[in-house]
Design an enzyme around this catalytic site. Structure first.
Site, PDB file in Angstrom:
ATOM      1  CG  HIS A 118       2.994   7.539  -2.202  1.00 29.56           C
ATOM      2  ND1 HIS A 118       3.299   6.898  -3.386  1.00 29.56           N
ATOM      3  CD2 HIS A 118       1.793   8.143  -2.401  1.00 29.56           C
ATOM      4  CE1 HIS A 118       2.335   7.110  -4.263  1.00 29.56           C
ATOM      5  NE2 HIS A 118       1.409   7.862  -3.698  1.00 29.56           N
ATOM      6  CB  SER A 119       0.851   4.205  -2.272  1.00 28.68           C
ATOM      7  OG  SER A 119      -0.016   3.309  -2.912  1.00 28.68           O
ATOM      8  CG  PHE A 120       3.064  -1.448  -0.648  1.00 26.71           C
ATOM      9  CD1 PHE A 120       2.196  -2.463  -0.280  1.00 26.71           C
ATOM     10  CD2 PHE A 120       4.428  -1.667  -0.530  1.00 26.71           C
ATOM     11  CE1 PHE A 120       2.674  -3.678   0.203  1.00 26.71           C
ATOM     12  CE2 PHE A 120       4.921  -2.872  -0.048  1.00 26.71           C
ATOM     13  CZ  PHE A 120       4.033  -3.883   0.324  1.00 26.71           C
ATOM     14  N   GLY A 122       3.021   3.436   2.996  1.00 30.10           N
ATOM     15  CA  GLY A 122       2.317   3.851   4.199  1.00 30.10           C
ATOM     16  C   GLY A 122       1.779   2.677   4.984  1.00 30.10           C
TER      17      GLY A 122
END
Length: 326
Positions: A118-120, A122
């Site tokens: 998720h987010s960072f 990823g």
């Protein structure tokens, strides 16, 4: 599993929190990396990587909705959650977090596994999948892009690098004790900085992100962690194309329609980098790339996990898996 092997539960084991099997500490030279484990180690492994300043609780509401025939491991990056802080003078760089992933894989003796980021998390997972392509068979990106392009940031990158060093030195020179706050103060502070996060999910992150002291609570993350752009490795379009050409993994990118489109919120209206990356992934990976849009915010996997669980489940269960352990 040797020096870096799981050392046993931190404070619980056995079936408990929606199928949670155990909490483990994995030994690293500066202390430990904390992980949460669901499912049998005999099952295909899925490593779950949280966003910037979040922690492994980010996946508590999603994993129970995913297929049970997998071994899910949600880790706290160094300096986050229950993982050890880096020693003084040992800064946090993007490569540090990529190395964290490799250390966890080594601890569990994985030779091939899937990544859910998720987010960072990823972007870290994507760099790992490009650096160690033979180790990652599936890469799932939740409201993030594989890399942060330098398109909107060229003139700022040196500022970020300088700011990261100056912030680290300032924190290390400070003799201040961590600020003690009430639970409600910390929750309101978290929600004010993360407007996409529901109160219930904010509570969940604080459960793992705080430590009790005599007069209240303190955040347990490393105060040297400042803004995410300070540790991002911004990538040119040319480098991005080179990186993703090395991918052996199948890739699923789930984009929240009300989520974020850039590292910095100021650039959220500039969607060209995302469109460029999606188009490039389609051309280079062909049928190995899937792109899905879902309604929801940046934290859709926490706020409304059912909106993404079906796509992730189908993706994980598609195509036969190869051996994942030494």
């Amino acid at each position: 599993m040797g020096e870096n092997a799981p050392r046993g539960p931190l404070d619980q084991s056995g079936k408990g929190e929606a199928g949670l099997l155990s909490e483990l500490k994995l030994a690293v030279p500066w202390g430990h990396i904390a992980v949460k484990v669901w499912g049998s180690q005999k099952n295909p492994p899925v490593l779950c990587l949280h966003g910037w300043l979040d922690n492994a609780n980010s996946f508590d509401r999603l994993i129970p909705l995913l297929p049970q025939g997998f071994h899910y491991v949600a880790m706290d990056f160094g300096g986050h959650g229950l993982s050890s802080h880096h020693h003084p003078g040992f800064p946090y760089y993007n490569q540090s977090f990529v190395s964290d992933v490799r250390r966890v894989a080594t601890a569990f003796k994985w030779t091939r596994f899937s990544i859910l980021g998720h987010s960072f998390g990823g972007t870290v997972g994507s760099m790992f999948a490009c650096t160690f392509p033979e180790m990652v068979d599936k890469l799932i990106l939740l409201d993030t892009t594989p890399f942060a392009l330098d398109s909107n940031e060229t003139e700022n990158i040196l500022t970020y690098k300088r700011r990261n060093i100056e912030h680290m030195l300032k924190v290390e020179a400070s003799q201040k004790s961590p600020r003690v706050s009430s639970h409600e103060e910390l929750l309101q502070g978290l929600l004010s900085k993360n407007i996409h996060l529901s109160r219930e999910c904010g509570e969940l992150l604080l459960q793992r992100g705080t430590m009790k002291v005599d007069t209240g609570l303190v955040l347990n993350r490393d105060p040297r962690l400042s803004l995410p752009e300070n540790v991002f490795d911004f990538t040119s379009k040319e480098m991005f194309l080179q990186f993703i050409s090395s991918l052996q993994a199948n890739v699923l990118l789930i984009k929240a329609t009300q989520g974020y489109f850039d590292v910095r919120r100021e650039n959220d209206n500039k969607k060209q980098p995302l469109l460029f990356m999606v188009d490039a992934l389609r051309v280079i990976l062909k049928e190995r790339f899937q792109y899905v849009e879902v309604p929801g915010s940046h934290y859709v996997h926490m706020n409304e996990p059912h909106l993404v669980a079906g796509f992730i489940s189908s993706f994980l269960q598609s195509q036969p898996r190869t051996s994942s352990r030494l």
